[in-house]
Each structure stands twice: as C-alpha cells, then as structure tokens.
Design a protein around this motif. Structure first.
Motif, PDB file in Angstrom:
ATOM      1  N   ASP A  24       0.932  -1.247   0.154  1.00 61.92           N
ATOM      2  CA  ASP A  24      -0.112  -0.031  -0.017  1.00 61.92           C
ATOM      3  C   ASP A  24       0.936   1.153   0.061  1.00 61.92           C
ATOM      4  O   ASP A  24       0.311   2.345   0.231  1.00 61.92           O
ATOM      5  CB  ASP A  24      -1.017  -0.118   1.161  1.00 61.92           C
ATOM      6  N   ILE A  25       2.410   1.310  -0.249  1.00 58.10           N
ATOM      7  CA  ILE A  25       2.833   2.455  -0.260  1.00 58.10           C
ATOM      8  C   ILE A  25       2.717   3.050  -1.502  1.00 58.10           C
ATOM      9  O   ILE A  25       2.750   2.341  -2.608  1.00 58.10           O
ATOM     10  CB  ILE A  25       4.554   1.930  -0.017  1.00 58.10           C
ATOM     11  N   VAL A  26       2.341   4.337  -1.407  1.00 61.16           N
ATOM     12  CA  VAL A  26       2.165   5.088  -2.763  1.00 61.16           C
ATOM     13  C   VAL A  26       3.562   5.725  -3.223  1.00 61.16           C
ATOM     14  O   VAL A  26       3.993   5.830  -4.249  1.00 61.16           O
ATOM     15  CB  VAL A  26       1.237   6.268  -2.528  1.00 61.16           C
ATOM     16  N   SER A  27       4.328   6.197  -2.043  1.00 60.48           N
ATOM     17  CA  SER A  27       5.513   7.015  -2.207  1.00 60.48           C
ATOM     18  C   SER A  27       6.604   6.883  -1.040  1.00 60.48           C
ATOM     19  O   SER A  27       6.299   6.844   0.157  1.00 60.48           O
ATOM     20  CB  SER A  27       5.399   8.529  -2.681  1.00 60.48           C
ATOM     21  N   LYS A  28       7.818   6.548  -1.280  1.00 58.65           N
ATOM     22  CA  LYS A  28       8.934   6.519  -0.341  1.00 58.65           C
ATOM     23  C   LYS A  28       9.592   7.790  -0.102  1.00 58.65           C
ATOM     24  O   LYS A  28      10.555   7.867   0.728  1.00 58.65           O
ATOM     25  CB  LYS A  28       9.793   5.402  -0.550  1.00 58.65           C
ATOM     26  N   HIS A  29       9.072   8.750  -0.712  1.00 54.78           N
ATOM     27  CA  HIS A  29       9.765   9.892  -0.949  1.00 54.78           C
ATOM     28  C   HIS A  29       9.330  11.178  -0.092  1.00 54.78           C
ATOM     29  O   HIS A  29       9.231  12.224  -0.577  1.00 54.78           O
ATOM     30  CB  HIS A  29      10.152  10.388  -2.545  1.00 54.78           C
ATOM     31  N   PHE A  30       8.801  11.147   0.990  1.00 55.36           N
ATOM     32  CA  PHE A  30       8.250  11.962   1.902  1.00 55.36           C
ATOM     33  C   PHE A  30       9.157  12.343   2.980  1.00 55.36           C
ATOM     34  O   PHE A  30       9.938  11.498   3.637  1.00 55.36           O
ATOM     35  CB  PHE A  30       6.911  11.587   2.451  1.00 55.36           C
ATOM     36  N   VAL A  31       9.137  13.601   3.460  1.00 58.81           N
ATOM     37  CA  VAL A  31      10.075  13.915   4.633  1.00 58.81           C
ATOM     38  C   VAL A  31       9.138  14.468   5.745  1.00 58.81           C
ATOM     39  O   VAL A  31       8.443  15.094   5.456  1.00 58.81           O
ATOM     40  CB  VAL A  31      11.028  15.134   3.986  1.00 58.81           C
ATOM     41  N   TRP A  78       0.913  11.246  10.059  1.00 62.58           N
ATOM     42  CA  TRP A  78      -0.539  12.016  10.209  1.00 62.58           C
ATOM     43  C   TRP A  78      -1.395  11.666   8.813  1.00 62.58           C
ATOM     44  O   TRP A  78      -0.600  10.971   7.627  1.00 62.58           O
ATOM     45  CB  TRP A  78       0.082  13.690   9.884  1.00 62.58           C
ATOM     46  N   ARG A  79      -2.405  12.015   8.647  1.00 63.09           N
ATOM     47  CA  ARG A  79      -3.248  11.623   7.508  1.00 63.09           C
ATOM     48  C   ARG A  79      -3.686  13.092   6.993  1.00 63.09           C
ATOM     49  O   ARG A  79      -3.947  14.039   7.637  1.00 63.09           O
ATOM     50  CB  ARG A  79      -4.325  10.974   8.004  1.00 63.09           C
ATOM     51  N   TYR A  80      -3.794  13.102   5.709  1.00 61.05           N
ATOM     52  CA  TYR A  80      -3.924  14.120   4.891  1.00 61.05           C
ATOM     53  C   TYR A  80      -5.580  14.242   4.845  1.00 61.05           C
ATOM     54  O   TYR A  80      -6.259  13.378   4.152  1.00 61.05           O
ATOM     55  CB  TYR A  80      -3.601  14.514   3.486  1.00 61.05           C
ATOM     56  N   GLU A  81      -6.214  15.047   5.310  1.00 61.54           N
ATOM     57  CA  GLU A  81      -7.649  14.917   5.489  1.00 61.54           C
ATOM     58  C   GLU A  81      -8.419  15.999   4.327  1.00 61.54           C
ATOM     59  O   GLU A  81      -9.187  15.727   3.603  1.00 61.54           O
ATOM     60  CB  GLU A  81      -8.182  15.637   6.838  1.00 61.54           C
ATOM     61  N   VAL A  96       0.692   9.338   5.930  1.00 60.71           N
ATOM     62  CA  VAL A  96       2.241   9.325   5.939  1.00 60.71           C
ATOM     63  C   VAL A  96       2.539   8.636   7.559  1.00 60.71           C
ATOM     64  O   VAL A  96       2.101   9.105   8.468  1.00 60.71           O
ATOM     65  CB  VAL A  96       2.773  10.767   5.943  1.00 60.71           C
ATOM     66  N   LEU A  97       3.590   7.629   7.202  1.00 58.24           N
ATOM     67  CA  LEU A  97       4.017   7.089   8.695  1.00 58.24           C
ATOM     68  C   LEU A  97       5.376   7.372   8.565  1.00 58.24           C
ATOM     69  O   LEU A  97       6.149   7.326   7.627  1.00 58.24           O
ATOM     70  CB  LEU A  97       3.781   5.545   8.525  1.00 58.24           C
ATOM     71  N   GLU A  98       6.167   7.790   9.617  1.00 54.20           N
ATOM     72  CA  GLU A  98       7.661   8.179   9.611  1.00 54.20           C
ATOM     73  C   GLU A  98       8.352   6.847   9.973  1.00 54.20           C
ATOM     74  O   GLU A  98       7.984   6.099  10.572  1.00 54.20           O
ATOM     75  CB  GLU A  98       7.899   9.066  11.180  1.00 54.20           C
ATOM     76  N   LYS A  99       9.305   6.830   8.957  1.00 52.51           N
ATOM     77  CA  LYS A  99       9.939   5.553   8.598  1.00 52.51           C
ATOM     78  C   LYS A  99      10.769   4.788   9.799  1.00 52.51           C
ATOM     79  O   LYS A  99      10.654   3.636  10.196  1.00 52.51           O
ATOM     80  CB  LYS A  99      11.088   5.781   7.625  1.00 52.51           C
ATOM     81  N   PHE A 100      11.039   5.897  10.840  1.00 47.99           N
ATOM     82  CA  PHE A 100      11.791   5.304  12.069  1.00 47.99           C
ATOM     83  C   PHE A 100      11.157   4.775  13.432  1.00 47.99           C
ATOM     84  O   PHE A 100      10.996   4.301  14.261  1.00 47.99           O
ATOM     85  CB  PHE A 100      12.667   6.426  12.609  1.00 47.99           C
ATOM     86  N   LYS A 101       9.415   5.102  12.748  1.00 54.31           N
ATOM     87  CA  LYS A 101       8.488   4.584  13.756  1.00 54.31           C
ATOM     88  C   LYS A 101       7.645   3.574  13.545  1.00 54.31           C
ATOM     89  O   LYS A 101       6.647   2.958  14.019  1.00 54.31           O
ATOM     90  CB  LYS A 101       7.358   5.873  14.082  1.00 54.31           C
TER      91      LYS A 101
END
Length: 107
Positions: A24-31, A78-81, A96-101
């Motif tokens: 279900d990953i749409v993108s791995k390029h988020f910060v 967080w979720r984009y509402e 968006v889920l933070e990779k280290f979490k």
C-alpha cells in the motif's frame, strides 16, 4: 511442503501492532520534521485518527490529523484530510508514517 508466506507488513516500532501493508506504499519520498524519511500509504490499519488541524508544509497548506497506534498510543505520522493545492490532491485521504516509527514485520 512449503510454508505460506503472507503479505509484508509494517508495525509500530513501540508495540509491534501491525499498521500497514508494504503493497500500500504510494511513495517512499516523503520527509517528516527534522528531515526524517517517511512513507505515504494509500491504506493503513490499527490507527486512531486525532483531531483535524491546518498545517503548512513545504508544498502548501493542508488540513491534517495525527495518527497514533491503536494499541500503545504512539503518534506514527499524519493523515491528509483536505488538500488545498490542486497539484497535491493525490495525497488526500492518504497517510504518512515516519520510517523510524515503523518496523518491518513478516519479511
């Protein structure tokens, strides 16, 4: 006889509650804050969505809600509402889920 291999999952780093499927990953390029890597998911599970708030990110103003693990309460992302910029509409209703979490589970 071969063992059944199920889907690759991500789990909360704190309590190992399963929260998302790798597929279900749409993108791995988020910060996320402080230049931390994050993944955008189309679907998540076992998360509680907090109250909506407006936040300004590099790409514009968004209405978002923090998401936390349903077992331990750790905020994982967080979720984009509501997305206000037309070019960013693909993010709406995604999380968006933070990779280290999050940690890999069943890999």
């Amino acid at each position: 006889m071969a063992d059944f291999i199920g889907p690759r999952l991500y789990a909360c780093y704190n309590c190992r509650n399963r929260v998302a499927l790798h597929d279900d990953i749409v993108s791995k390029h988020f910060v996320a804050g402080h230049r931390r890597r994050a993944f955008l998911f189309s679907h998540v599970m076992n998360l509680v969505v907090g109250p909506k708030m407006d936040r300004r990110f590099i790409t514009g103003l968004y209405t978002v809600a923090d998401v936390e693990c349903s077992d331990c309460g750790e905020v994982l992302g967080w979720r984009y509402e509501k997305v206000h910029e037309e070019s960013q509409k693909y993010k709406e209703s995604k999380t968006v889920l933070e990779k280290f979490k999050i940690v890999k589970d069943n890999w």
